[in-house]
Design an enzyme around this catalytic site. Structure first.
Site: not given
Ligand code: UD1
Length: 334
Positions: A192
């Site tokens: 991820h």
């Molecule tokens: C975040 C953390 C990462 C951690 C990971 C664990 C940061 C910079 N990154 O990454 O260090 O390892 O969490 O999972 O804080 N999304 C959904 N549903 C959700 C959450 C996210 O669909 O409940 C999708 C959205 O499209 C979003 C993308 O995932 O844009 C990324 O989510 P985000 O919280 O920005 O970062 P992670 O890649 O999850």
């Protein structure tokens, strides 16, 4: 009053043992603030259920967005709560955007900031490294999970306290409830990190490597990765499954022949369980998983990855990864 701040899947796993220990001691003067960085039931709610956590006291609903959007969204929400409740301590865990936002808001409001999982450094240009460095700088108490973190802090003029790995507390407490997976003889994959999945060429390179593996691959797909696979039209030979709950994922990990991952926590959990781990990164902030544990760093080099899969590494459990980290922290805090 202590405020515990959490926003993402791995954060929930790290705050649970603290809350269990508060409960065990009858300590009630704390509140849990969920920033809403992760919000899907599969990424959030189910973790609260499986880890026996109550509904959070506050939910900030910050959602997805850029680094700045998440930082400012969380900070604004926290400021309102801090002004009403005036906590004297806040606890932040890990290295996600919600962690740094919590530390910043706490420092601005002169609240004592406690960082659990301090001192880790990967020395590369990723958002988590930025979050780690600044969170440590803003914190008053730095609880460190492995010896290398102590050295990093001291190199930067800070002093930490080696206390152990709180994520391993959760593993130890819940191990008997891990769910037996409906597969056998498989390699588990998780992926991820933006640096692996955001650009088409990187993601293709990884998928081409995975497609060369003969064994069965089970791949719970993070929403970020799912979107990119779809957008770039990349096909995988693996069995793609939904993001897993804590107990299901840990059951998959415990029974896997090996794991291929770019996660931080999975490097540690596989070391504890003695499962061979191939990490698709060029550096790790958790070097004890390499020097003590079963982890091997391979970047995206497919020859290297395939060779390491054939030649797994034995490991030992690092010092103080014993299931009692939260007890030691709470003993000091209250
Ligand atoms: C975040 C953390 C990462 C951690 C990971 C664990 C940061 C910079 N990154 O990454 O260090 O390892 O969490 O999972 O804080 N999304 C959904 N549903 C959700 C959450 C996210 O669909 O409940 C999708 C959205 O499209 C979003 C993308 O995932 O844009 C990324 O989510 P985000 O919280 O920005 O970062 P992670 O890649 O999850």
């Amino acid at each position: 009053m202590i405020h515990i701040i959490a926003g993402t899947r791995p954060n929930f796993v790290k705050i649970a043992p603290l809350i269990w220990e508060f409960r065990r001691r009858g300590f009630t003067n704390y509140k849990v603030i969920h920033t809403g960085q992760h919000y899907d039931y599969k990424m959030s709610g189910i973790f609260f259920t499986e880890l026996n956590l109550d509904e959070p006291d506050y939910f900030l609903n910050v959602g997805s967005g850029t680094h700045i959007q998440q930082l400012t969204g969380v900070m604004k929400g926290l400021e309102k709560i801090f002004l009403e409740e005036r906590p004297d301590k806040i606890i932040v865990v890990g290295d996600v955007n919600s962690t740094l936002a919590g530390a910043l808001a706490g420092a601005v409001h002169k609240i004592s900031v406690i960082h659990i999982e301090a001192g880790l450094r990967s020395h590369d240009d990723i958002p988590e490294e930025f979050n780690r460095e600044l969170t440590d700088y803003l914190s008053d108490i730095l609880y460190v999970s492995e010896g290398w973190g102590m050295a990093n802090l001291s190199n930067e003029g800070m002093r930490g306290r080696l206390i152990g790995n709180i994520m391993i507390d959760t593993l130890v407490a819940k191990r008997r409830q891990f769910k037996k997976p409906p597969y056998d003889n498989y390699i588990l994959v998780t992926l991820h990190r933006p640096e692996n999945v955001d650009r088409e060429e990187d993601l293709r390179e990884i998928v081409e490597m995975l497609n060369q593996i003969d064994e069965k691959i089970i791949f719970p797909v993070h929403p970020r990765t799912k979107k990119r696979l779809r957008k770039y039209g990349i096909e995988l030979k693996a069995e793609l499954i939904e993001p897993q709950s804590y107990l299901s994922f840990m059951g998959l990990l415990e029974n896997a022949k090996a794991v291929i991952t770019d996660s931080g926590g999975v490097q540690e959990e596989s070391t504890f369980l003695g499962i061979p781990c191939i990490t698709l990164r060029y550096s790790t902030e958790r070097p004890s998983t390499i020097y003590d544990g079963t982890n091997q760093l391979c970047g995206r080099n497919s020859n290297n990855i395939l060779y390491r899969l054939e030649n797994p590494k034995d490991g030992e459990i690092p010092e103080l990864w014993d299931g009692n980290t939260a007890k030691r922290i709470v003993e000091e805090l209250i």
